[in-house]
Design a protein around this motif. Sequence first.
Motif, short mmCIF file in Angstrom:
data_model
loop_
_atom_site.label_atom_id
_atom_site.label_comp_id
_atom_site.label_asym_id
_atom_site.label_seq_id
_atom_site.Cartn_x
_atom_site.Cartn_y
_atom_site.Cartn_z
N LYS A 249 -6.13 7.14 0.16
CA LYS A 249 -5.61 6.41 -0.99
C LYS A 249 -4.61 7.09 -1.89
CE LYS A 249 -8.55 3.29 0.51
NZ LYS A 249 -8.34 2.14 1.33
N ARG B 158 0.86 -1.28 0.04
CA ARG B 158 -0.08 0.03 0.09
C ARG B 158 0.83 1.26 -0.14
NH1 ARG B 158 -3.24 -3.75 2.33
NH2 ARG B 158 -5.27 -3.95 1.69
N LEU C 184 -10.90 -6.06 8.42
CA LEU C 184 -10.07 -5.12 7.61
C LEU C 184 -8.89 -4.76 8.69
CD1 LEU C 184 -12.16 -3.20 5.12
CD2 LEU C 184 -10.84 -5.13 4.66
N THR D 76 -5.91 -0.46 6.83
CA THR D 76 -6.57 0.29 5.77
C THR D 76 -7.70 1.39 6.13
OG1 THR D 76 -8.60 -1.08 5.21
CG2 THR D 76 -6.53 -1.64 3.87
N ASP D 77 -7.53 2.51 5.41
CA ASP D 77 -8.51 3.48 5.75
C ASP D 77 -9.15 4.14 4.49
OD1 ASP D 77 -6.76 5.47 5.12
OD2 ASP D 77 -5.72 5.62 7.14
N GLU E 29 -14.81 5.89 -0.22
CA GLU E 29 -14.29 5.04 0.84
C GLU E 29 -14.53 5.83 1.95
OE1 GLU E 29 -12.75 2.40 0.74
OE2 GLU E 29 -12.36 1.90 -1.43
N LEU F 182 -5.05 -5.21 8.36
CA LEU F 182 -4.40 -4.56 7.09
C LEU F 182 -4.29 -3.29 7.29
CD1 LEU F 182 -6.93 -6.53 4.30
CD2 LEU F 182 -4.72 -7.13 5.64
N HIS G 53 -7.17 -2.94 -5.62
CA HIS G 53 -8.25 -1.92 -4.80
C HIS G 53 -9.57 -2.16 -5.44
CE1 HIS G 53 -9.33 1.58 -3.24
NE2 HIS G 53 -9.21 2.40 -4.06
N THR G 54 -10.54 -2.06 -4.45
CA THR G 54 -11.97 -2.19 -5.01
C THR G 54 -12.89 -1.11 -4.33
OG1 THR G 54 -12.12 -3.66 -3.19
CG2 THR G 54 -11.68 -4.65 -5.45
N PRO G 55 -12.46 0.20 -4.91
CA PRO G 55 -13.52 1.13 -4.18
C PRO G 55 -15.00 0.79 -4.71
CG PRO G 55 -12.42 2.02 -6.36
CD PRO G 55 -11.94 0.72 -5.87
N PHE H 94 -17.61 4.45 2.99
CA PHE H 94 -17.45 3.09 3.44
C PHE H 94 -16.88 2.94 4.94
CE2 PHE H 94 -14.96 -0.74 4.02
CZ PHE H 94 -15.60 -1.74 3.58
N TYR H 95 -16.03 3.86 5.22
CA TYR H 95 -15.47 3.61 6.41
C TYR H 95 -16.41 4.61 7.32
CZ TYR H 95 -11.15 1.32 4.49
OH TYR H 95 -10.59 0.28 3.98
#
Length: 226
Positions: free
Chosen positions: A120, A42, A111, A116-117, A95, A114, A176-178, A98-99
């Motif tokens: 990006k 990442r 998640l 992630t946030d 995102e 990993l 990556h899957t937005p 999403f978050y």
Amino acid sequence: MAEEKQKHRFVPLDSYAEYSESEMVQRAQDFYEQIKRRRTVREFSNRPVSRQVIDQCILSAGTAPNGANQQPWHFAVVSDAEVKSKIRQAAEEEEREFYNGRAPQDWLDALAPLGTDQNKPFLEIAPYLIVIFSKPHELDSDGNRVKNYYANESVGIATGMLITALHHCGLATLTHTPSPMKFLNQVLDRPANERPFVVLVVGRPASDAKVPVISKKPLDAITSDH
Ligand code: IYR
């Protein structure tokens, strides 16, 4: 009948390479040693990568087995800074939602390891984004829908081969899957019959890139004998 045969021609399989039993074992082990080094990254370096390498790897992906040889994929190669920036902005917008609400807590929990946030930056830093589209149908010259069989399975296989090819030549990737990804049709001006499947971020890892401590399931957890 003779004409029909001519239309669907078969030729001897001359590309097959046969190995001895011990060579097969050695090759299987060697391949595993190489592929198990692959890590999703990442943090990318902005160091440029030759387009020739990208094109060659996409050619490899294009050899993937697929439904009825309809090859229901499209690879949009993004290297332009402005286009990357548009994709980053739109992806981060999705995102953020999403978050901050759309994702159920159990998904966020899954998640967490990993790290992630919604940020990006890699979408602008990495030299390439390969946006892979799946084509569930084509449009014929009269505008009628012609179905492609097993489009998603086919594109999934091709994507795996692309990731493997890129890893093989020393490039790191991030799948990556937005979600939703429909904005990619608009930004990349792709037709409505193409569905964004995944954004593959491609480049060299940053020199100080860190990866999470995770493990892969052992053989007995992923196989059964019958
Ligand atoms: N699309 C989000 C969330 C995400 C989902 C899965 I499943 C991952 O393996 C990683 C991330 C994101 O890119 O942050």
